[in-house]
Scaffold this motif. Structure first.
Motif, PDB file in Angstrom:
ATOM      1  N   LEU A 287       0.830  -1.204   0.000  1.00 39.97           N
ATOM      2  CA  LEU A 287       0.000   0.000   0.000  1.00 39.97           C
ATOM      3  C   LEU A 287       0.865   1.255   0.000  1.00 39.97           C
ATOM      4  CD1 LEU A 287      -2.948   1.244   0.416  1.00 39.97           C
ATOM      5  CD2 LEU A 287      -2.303   1.337   2.816  1.00 39.97           C
ATOM      6  N   ALA A 288       1.842   1.310   0.883  1.00 47.50           N
ATOM      7  CA  ALA A 288       2.714   2.495   0.973  1.00 47.50           C
ATOM      8  C   ALA A 288       3.483   2.704  -0.323  1.00 47.50           C
ATOM      9  CB  ALA A 288       3.680   2.346   2.148  1.00 47.50           C
TER      10      ALA A 288
ATOM     11  N   ARG B 221      -7.620  -1.453  -2.663  1.00 44.53           N
ATOM     12  CA  ARG B 221      -8.978  -0.901  -2.494  1.00 44.53           C
ATOM     13  C   ARG B 221      -9.629  -1.458  -1.228  1.00 44.53           C
ATOM     14  NH1 ARG B 221      -9.326  -1.797  -7.996  1.00 44.53           N
ATOM     15  NH2 ARG B 221     -10.589  -3.669  -7.696  1.00 44.53           N
ATOM     16  N   MET B 222      -9.475  -2.756  -1.009  1.00 39.01           N
ATOM     17  CA  MET B 222     -10.062  -3.367   0.186  1.00 39.01           C
ATOM     18  C   MET B 222      -9.425  -2.810   1.458  1.00 39.01           C
ATOM     19  SD  MET B 222     -10.574  -7.324  -1.044  1.00 39.01           S
ATOM     20  CE  MET B 222     -11.343  -7.870   0.491  1.00 39.01           C
ATOM     21  N   MET B 223      -8.114  -2.630   1.454  1.00 43.03           N
ATOM     22  CA  MET B 223      -7.436  -2.081   2.627  1.00 43.03           C
ATOM     23  C   MET B 223      -7.916  -0.666   2.910  1.00 43.03           C
ATOM     24  SD  MET B 223      -3.619  -3.512   1.924  1.00 43.03           S
ATOM     25  CE  MET B 223      -2.900  -2.746   3.378  1.00 43.03           C
ATOM     26  N   LEU B 224      -8.022   0.152   1.874  1.00 44.74           N
ATOM     27  CA  LEU B 224      -8.468   1.531   2.059  1.00 44.74           C
ATOM     28  C   LEU B 224      -9.922   1.601   2.518  1.00 44.74           C
ATOM     29  CD1 LEU B 224      -6.743   3.252  -0.998  1.00 44.74           C
ATOM     30  CD2 LEU B 224      -6.090   3.415   1.423  1.00 44.74           C
TER      31      LEU B 224
ATOM     32  N   ALA C 198      -9.210  -7.269   7.563  1.00 48.07           N
ATOM     33  CA  ALA C 198      -9.551  -8.524   8.241  1.00 48.07           C
ATOM     34  C   ALA C 198     -10.115  -9.543   7.248  1.00 48.07           C
ATOM     35  CB  ALA C 198     -10.550  -8.273   9.362  1.00 48.07           C
ATOM     36  N   GLU C 199     -10.838  -9.066   6.251  1.00 45.62           N
ATOM     37  CA  GLU C 199     -11.364  -9.959   5.217  1.00 45.62           C
ATOM     38  C   GLU C 199     -10.211 -10.564   4.406  1.00 45.62           C
ATOM     39  OE1 GLU C 199     -14.366  -9.719   1.367  1.00 45.62           O
ATOM     40  OE2 GLU C 199     -14.426  -8.118   2.860  1.00 45.62           O
TER      41      GLU C 199
END
Length: 112
Positions: free
Chosen positions: A27-28, A90-93, A98-99
């Motif tokens: 991500l970073a 996208r999911m992290m943001l 957790a998913e």
């Protein structure tokens, strides 16, 4: 490994990023690369266009070797890995880390 579709590849991709630290390094690196690329486009500096792949891969690949202890999925599946990285970020943001943990845990339990 071989996969017949992206949908089949996706859980494997997440499993190759089973540790949260690896995902956060991705991500970073991706966001930093995007920011520098956008800066370069805004300023008309073409050399900044190289920032995204250099910084993105330059941070992600060492994370695989040092944190996960595996090879990047990009080596065998470059297009699906790029799509997977975008989906994972996208999911992290969206607060769905957790998913991602659960997808990785399930795939590793069934295949590891």
């Amino acid at each position: 490994m071989t996969f017949s579709s992206y949908e089949e590849f996706w859980p494997y991709y997440v499993a190759m990023h089973s540790r949260a630290a690896t995902r956060w390094v991705h991500l970073a690196g991706t966001l930093t690369g995007l920011a520098l690329t956008a800066y370069g486009v805004a300023r008309g500096r073409a050399r900044y266009l190289a920032a995204l792949p250099l910084i993105g891969y330059g941070t992600a690949w060492p994370a695989h070797f040092l944190i996960e202890g595996n090879n990047p999925a990009t080596f065998g599946h470059p297009a699906w890995s790029l799509r997977g990285d975008a989906q994972m970020i996208r999911m992290m943001l969206a607060g769905r880390d957790a998913e991602l943990d659960e997808i990785a845990r399930k795939w590793l339990a069934e295949n590891g």
